[in-house]
Every structure is written in structure tokens, then in C-alpha cells.
Design an enzyme around this catalytic site. Structure first.
Site, mmCIF file in Angstrom:
data_model
loop_
_atom_site.group_PDB
_atom_site.id
_atom_site.type_symbol
_atom_site.label_atom_id
_atom_site.label_comp_id
_atom_site.label_asym_id
_atom_site.label_seq_id
_atom_site.Cartn_x
_atom_site.Cartn_y
_atom_site.Cartn_z
ATOM 1 N N HIS A 112 -4.487 2.683 7.685
ATOM 2 C CA HIS A 112 -3.342 2.253 8.488
ATOM 3 C C HIS A 112 -2.476 3.443 8.884
ATOM 4 C CE1 HIS A 112 -3.387 -2.086 6.711
ATOM 5 N NE2 HIS A 112 -4.152 -1.984 7.782
ATOM 6 N N GLU B 80 0.853 -1.188 0.000
ATOM 7 C CA GLU B 80 0.000 0.000 0.000
ATOM 8 C C GLU B 80 0.886 1.234 0.000
ATOM 9 O OE1 GLU B 80 -2.258 -0.679 3.565
ATOM 10 O OE2 GLU B 80 -0.737 0.154 4.868
#
Length: 291
Positions: free
Chosen positions: A248, A209
Site C-alpha cells: 500500500h 498495518e
């Protein structure tokens, strides 16, 4: 053969008698994982889920021979739980806890250098070797046995990739959710390296990511092996605006190489089969390994 965990792993649960620990430990036992005991300070000597509860990790290791720990301890105490497991000589520590202060993880990372303990996480779904051992919170039924390894920063995309790989007629050797925090125990490259050296993993799914340089580091390592095993890659966060944290703690675009486009470009240049959508992971893997 697999990486990190298998049917012989002896697992202890830190935070065993809490709500999360109880629920997930019972799911792990149901899957067939050899959970040998757990730790909740002050409750030593009692039984829980037909397993003995210990006051300390050292007591549990001494009594049961546990060599894997999974941590369901609140964020304020989780770093100390990792250190306690390392001190007791536990070979693999899987920390599920989300929200551990970064300063605590700096301390943990520094302490673990030179130690034999490997940390997976924190803020991760754990590790599963299909059909043998589940040390984590993932839905076990999704993971079919096979020869494809998965390494992922994202929990839900780990399950998605496993499901697609299974639907493509393939299966999973081991899946490792490395966690989405800025400071984690095992990097993408380190997990990929374990799969590259595992004789029973033929191909790898690598899910990253935005934020940080782990995917680029892993891609360059894969290229340095001469692309020994085929790798299918995906990067989450293609539409994320720079400077905005996405889900996150570690998913934030800082430098030019942190964007999804930059990471995908580096991965493609290194010979990784990059997909634009997670929906293409399974069929791309099937075509890559010629099934």
C-alpha cells in the site's frame, strides 16, 4: 441494524459501463444490493444491466434517490468523481480506485470538510453488511450475518477475518475496508466509533498495518470508552524494513510509532486483544466474547 449500508441503501455506480464497473455491479446486484442506476458521461439515456445510465451523478440522484455511490473510475478522474458525488448530496461515497495522486486526495479531503458526505477509501475493497448490502469488490459468500464488526486497512485480510469469525461460529454485522492510501476519507478511529455506537455490533476486529498513526489514535479512543466493546487487533507488516514501502502507498515506516511492534504495544496497553498472526483472529474473538 448495521453501519453505513443496509438493505434500504440505494446504490449508484460511477464508471458503470466500464469493465470493472460492469463486473462488480453485476456481482453486487447478485448479492441483493439495491443498485438503482449508474453514471457514464456520454452514455446517459441508455440501459446497462437492466439499470438506467445517466450522464451525471446529480441526474441519477434526482431520478432514483440514490444515497450511496461506488466509484470505478480511472485514477486520473477519480478525485473529480468523488467531488461530483459530494456535490450531488450523496451521503456515502465508496471509492475503489487505486493509484489516485496524493495531491488530488489532499484537494478532496479539504473539500469534504464540513460536507455531509462520508468517503470510504480510496484504494479499498468497500463496505458490506452481511446478508443485506454489498458496496464493494469483496467475495460476498465469505460474510455470514452476526454481531462482529470489522474495520481493516487491508482488503484480503478483511475477507480472511470474516471467514475466521464465521468458522468460529460467529458472524459479521458490517465490514469496512477503509483503504491503504496515505490520505483516506474515513480513519480507523472513525470506523471503530461507528461500531461502538451501533447497538447490533457486540465486538470489533481492527486490522491495521505499518505506517501512519491511525491505529494508535483508534486504540486510545477505544481505551477512552472504557473498552465498552471487546476489540481484537492485528497489525500487518511485522517484518517490514524501515523506509521501505510495502504494497500500500501508506504502508511505510516513518517514525518510531509507525512500526508494527510499536503499534501492537500501544494497542495492548489500551486493552485491545492483539494477535501475532491473522490466523488467530477468529479463535481469539470467540474466546474474548466467551463463545
Amino acid at each position: 441494524m448495521s453501519i453505513l449500508v443496509n438493505k434500504d441503501s440505494k446504490v449508484l455506480v460511477q464508471g458503470f459501463t466500464g469493465t470493472e464497473g460492469t463486473f462488480h455491479a453485476s456481482q453486487m446486484i447478485e448479492y441483493g444490493t439495491n443498485v438503482v442506476g449508474g453514471v457514464t458521461p456520454g452514455k446517459g439515456g441508455s440501459d446497462h444491466l437492466d439499470r438506467r445510465v445517466f450522464n451525471t451523478v446529480a441526474d441519477c440522484v434526482k431520478e432514483t434517490g440514490a444515497n450511496v455511490s461506488i466509484i470505478f473510475v480511472p485514477p486520473a478522474f477519480a478525485a473529480d468523481a468523488i467531488l461530483e458525488a459530494a456535490d450531488a448530496g450523496v451521503a456515502l461515497v465508496v471509492c475503489i480506485t487505486e493509484g489516485i495522486p496524493v495531491q488530488d486526495m489532499v484537494r478532496v479531503k479539504s473539500y469534504l470538510q464540513g460536507k455531509t458526505t462520508r468517503l470510504i477509501g480510496p484504494n479499498c475493497p468497500g463496505v458490506i453488511t452481511a446478508g443485506e448490502c454489498k458496496v464493494g469488490i469483496m467475495p460476498g459468500f465469505v460474510f455470514k450475518q452476526g454481531r462482529v464488526g470489522i474495520v481493516s486497512k487491508s482488503g484480503t485480510l478483511t475477507y480472511e477475518a470474516a471467514d475466521q469469525v464465521a468458522k468460529a461460529g460467529l458472524g459479521i454485522s458490517t465490514a469496512v475496508g477503509i483503504g491503504g492510501d496515505p490520505i483516506i476519507g474515513t480513519t480507523t478511529k472513525e470506523a471503530v466509533e461507528l461500531f461502538m455506537n451501533d447497538p447490533e455490533t457486540d465486538a470489533i476486529v481492527m486490522i491495521g498495518e505499518i505506517g501512519g498513526g491511525m491505529e494508535a489514535e483508534a486504540a486510545r479512543y477505544i481505551q477512552s470508552t472504557g473498552n465498552k466493546k471487546p476489540v481484537v487487533g492485528f497489525i500487518a507488516g511485522q517484518t517490514a524494513p524501515p523506509g521501505r514501502r510495502m504494497g500500500h502507498a501508506g504502508a511505510i515506516v516513518g517514525g518510531a510509532e509507525d512500526t508494527a511492534a510499536a503499534k501492537m504495544k500501544i494497542m495492548e496497553e489500551c486493552g485491545i486483544h492483539v494477535v501475532q498472526s491473522p490466523a488467530d483472529i477468529g479463535k481469539t474473538m470467540a474466546s474474548v466474547i466467551g463463545k
